[in-house]
Design a protein around this motif. Structure first.
Motif, mmCIF file in Angstrom:
data_model
loop_
_atom_site.group_PDB
_atom_site.id
_atom_site.type_symbol
_atom_site.label_atom_id
_atom_site.label_comp_id
_atom_site.label_asym_id
_atom_site.label_seq_id
_atom_site.Cartn_x
_atom_site.Cartn_y
_atom_site.Cartn_z
ATOM 1 N N LYS A 123 45.860 46.752 95.835
ATOM 2 C CA LYS A 123 45.310 45.234 94.933
ATOM 3 C C LYS A 123 44.269 45.687 94.013
ATOM 4 O O LYS A 123 43.225 46.469 94.355
ATOM 5 C CB LYS A 123 45.059 44.271 95.771
ATOM 6 C CG LYS A 123 46.306 43.831 96.741
ATOM 7 C CD LYS A 123 47.368 42.697 95.812
ATOM 8 C CE LYS A 123 48.404 42.468 96.752
ATOM 9 N NZ LYS A 123 48.110 41.645 97.719
ATOM 10 N N TYR A 137 40.902 43.612 92.520
ATOM 11 C CA TYR A 137 40.163 42.505 92.623
ATOM 12 C C TYR A 137 39.235 42.309 91.556
ATOM 13 O O TYR A 137 38.298 43.366 91.423
ATOM 14 C CB TYR A 137 39.653 42.304 93.958
ATOM 15 C CG TYR A 137 40.563 42.440 95.270
ATOM 16 C CD1 TYR A 137 40.985 40.946 95.503
ATOM 17 C CD2 TYR A 137 40.803 43.494 95.739
ATOM 18 C CE1 TYR A 137 41.986 41.026 96.755
ATOM 19 C CE2 TYR A 137 41.781 43.443 96.856
ATOM 20 C CZ TYR A 137 42.467 42.539 97.226
ATOM 21 O OH TYR A 137 43.095 42.273 98.200
ATOM 22 N N LYS A 149 46.235 50.722 86.865
ATOM 23 C CA LYS A 149 47.487 50.209 87.146
ATOM 24 C C LYS A 149 48.400 51.034 87.972
ATOM 25 O O LYS A 149 49.021 50.877 89.022
ATOM 26 C CB LYS A 149 48.435 49.576 86.249
ATOM 27 C CG LYS A 149 47.985 48.312 85.445
ATOM 28 C CD LYS A 149 48.542 48.136 84.249
ATOM 29 C CE LYS A 149 48.362 46.784 83.489
ATOM 30 N NZ LYS A 149 48.927 46.599 82.395
ATOM 31 N N ARG A 158 46.648 51.338 91.325
ATOM 32 C CA ARG A 158 47.050 50.357 92.336
ATOM 33 C C ARG A 158 48.236 50.613 93.079
ATOM 34 O O ARG A 158 48.666 50.545 93.892
ATOM 35 C CB ARG A 158 47.021 48.974 91.473
ATOM 36 C CG ARG A 158 47.848 47.934 92.185
ATOM 37 C CD ARG A 158 47.840 46.803 91.594
ATOM 38 N NE ARG A 158 48.315 46.474 90.323
ATOM 39 C CZ ARG A 158 48.053 45.647 89.245
ATOM 40 N NH1 ARG A 158 47.509 44.586 89.790
ATOM 41 N NH2 ARG A 158 48.446 45.680 88.168
ATOM 42 N N CYS A 200 43.840 41.930 87.472
ATOM 43 C CA CYS A 200 43.629 41.793 88.769
ATOM 44 C C CYS A 200 44.579 40.951 89.391
ATOM 45 O O CYS A 200 45.121 39.928 88.796
ATOM 46 C CB CYS A 200 42.283 41.127 88.598
ATOM 47 S SG CYS A 200 40.913 42.182 88.274
ATOM 48 N N ASP A 201 44.605 41.059 90.654
ATOM 49 C CA ASP A 201 45.716 40.217 91.516
ATOM 50 C C ASP A 201 44.734 38.956 91.991
ATOM 51 O O ASP A 201 45.515 37.880 92.025
ATOM 52 C CB ASP A 201 46.049 40.999 92.655
ATOM 53 C CG ASP A 201 46.959 42.287 92.226
ATOM 54 O OD1 ASP A 201 48.068 42.109 92.018
ATOM 55 O OD2 ASP A 201 46.409 43.476 92.602
ATOM 56 N N LYS A 202 43.689 39.229 92.109
ATOM 57 C CA LYS A 202 42.754 37.948 92.551
ATOM 58 C C LYS A 202 41.522 38.199 91.905
ATOM 59 O O LYS A 202 40.995 39.329 91.485
ATOM 60 C CB LYS A 202 42.360 37.974 94.171
ATOM 61 C CG LYS A 202 43.580 37.381 94.723
ATOM 62 C CD LYS A 202 43.128 37.163 96.050
ATOM 63 C CE LYS A 202 44.087 36.574 97.239
ATOM 64 N NZ LYS A 202 43.735 36.165 98.549
#
Length: 211
Positions: free
Chosen positions: A30, A32, A174, A177, A197-199
């Motif tokens: 992920k 962040y 990417k 990730r 970002c995922d979060k």
């Protein structure tokens, strides 16, 4: 299972609360994002997760091991913090070769490959002190990526990069990730953060909240 857990972390320096009750659970694979104004606490948080500073209270657990107790630092980590610093009178390739010799887990071909991926010529005889700001940043990125670390902590990784180099960096991130790396990025560029970002977390006066 979480790869990184930050549990009730406080950092107090000279009576000032720099980090206040930080709690994070971060997974492998992920990206962040961390946003906030200068001095909000982003870099201090990154230094804490790296093991460069110890929290006043609370703990950081990485892969089930408590930082500063069971381990001194993450076992597999690529980092960019502050201004990139290398040996002033060595070429970029020589600088990376010296760093790689510490763990001896990659060969010269891997170093050259990462330099090329970031837009640097490994055969260039220009020494580091004659590098442009953009070249210095690319070398710092190559150093962070070249050993394929489990954890990447990148504070303003797009600094001094042109638009083409930023797009290239996004593609690399990417792919990292997909490889399974846990990636932490602090950036003032809202578009980059939203795209990658995922979060996303906002850091403000040492406190943190998910955006």
């Amino acid at each position: 299972m979480e790869y990184i857990e930050v549990k009730n972390v406080y950092k107090v320096i000279k009576g000032n609360i720099i980090l206040e009750n930080i709690n994070l659970s971060l997974e492998k694979g992920k990206i962040y994002g961390f946003v906030g104004s200068n001095g909000a606490g982003k870099t201090m948080l990154f230094r804490t997760i790296c093991g460069l500073i110890r929290p006043t209270e609370g703990e950081v657990v990485i892969d089930d091991k408590i930082l500063s107790k069971e381990i001194d630092c993450p076992s597999s980590c690529g980092v960019i913090l502050d201004t990139p610093g290398f040996w002033e009178n060595q070429t970029g390739f020589e600088c990376l070769k010296n760093i790689a010799s510490i763990k001896s887990i990659i060969d010269e071909d891997t170093i050259s490959l990462w330099m090329l991926k970031l837009g640097l010529n490994p055969k260039n005889k220009r020494v580091f002190r004659k590098y442009s700001l953009g070249m210095k940043q690319k070398l710092a990125l190559a150093q962070a990526f070249m050993e394929s670390p489990d954890l990447l902590i990148l504070d303003e990784p797009t600094n001094a990069l042109d638009e083409e180099s930023i797009d290239n960096l996004k593609l690399i991130l990417k792919k990292e990730r997909i490889r399974g790396a846990t990636i932490l990025i602090a950036s003032h560029n809202k578009r980059d953060i939203e795209e990658l970002c995922d979060k996303v977390f906002k850091v403000d006066s040492g406190r943190i909240a998910e955006v």
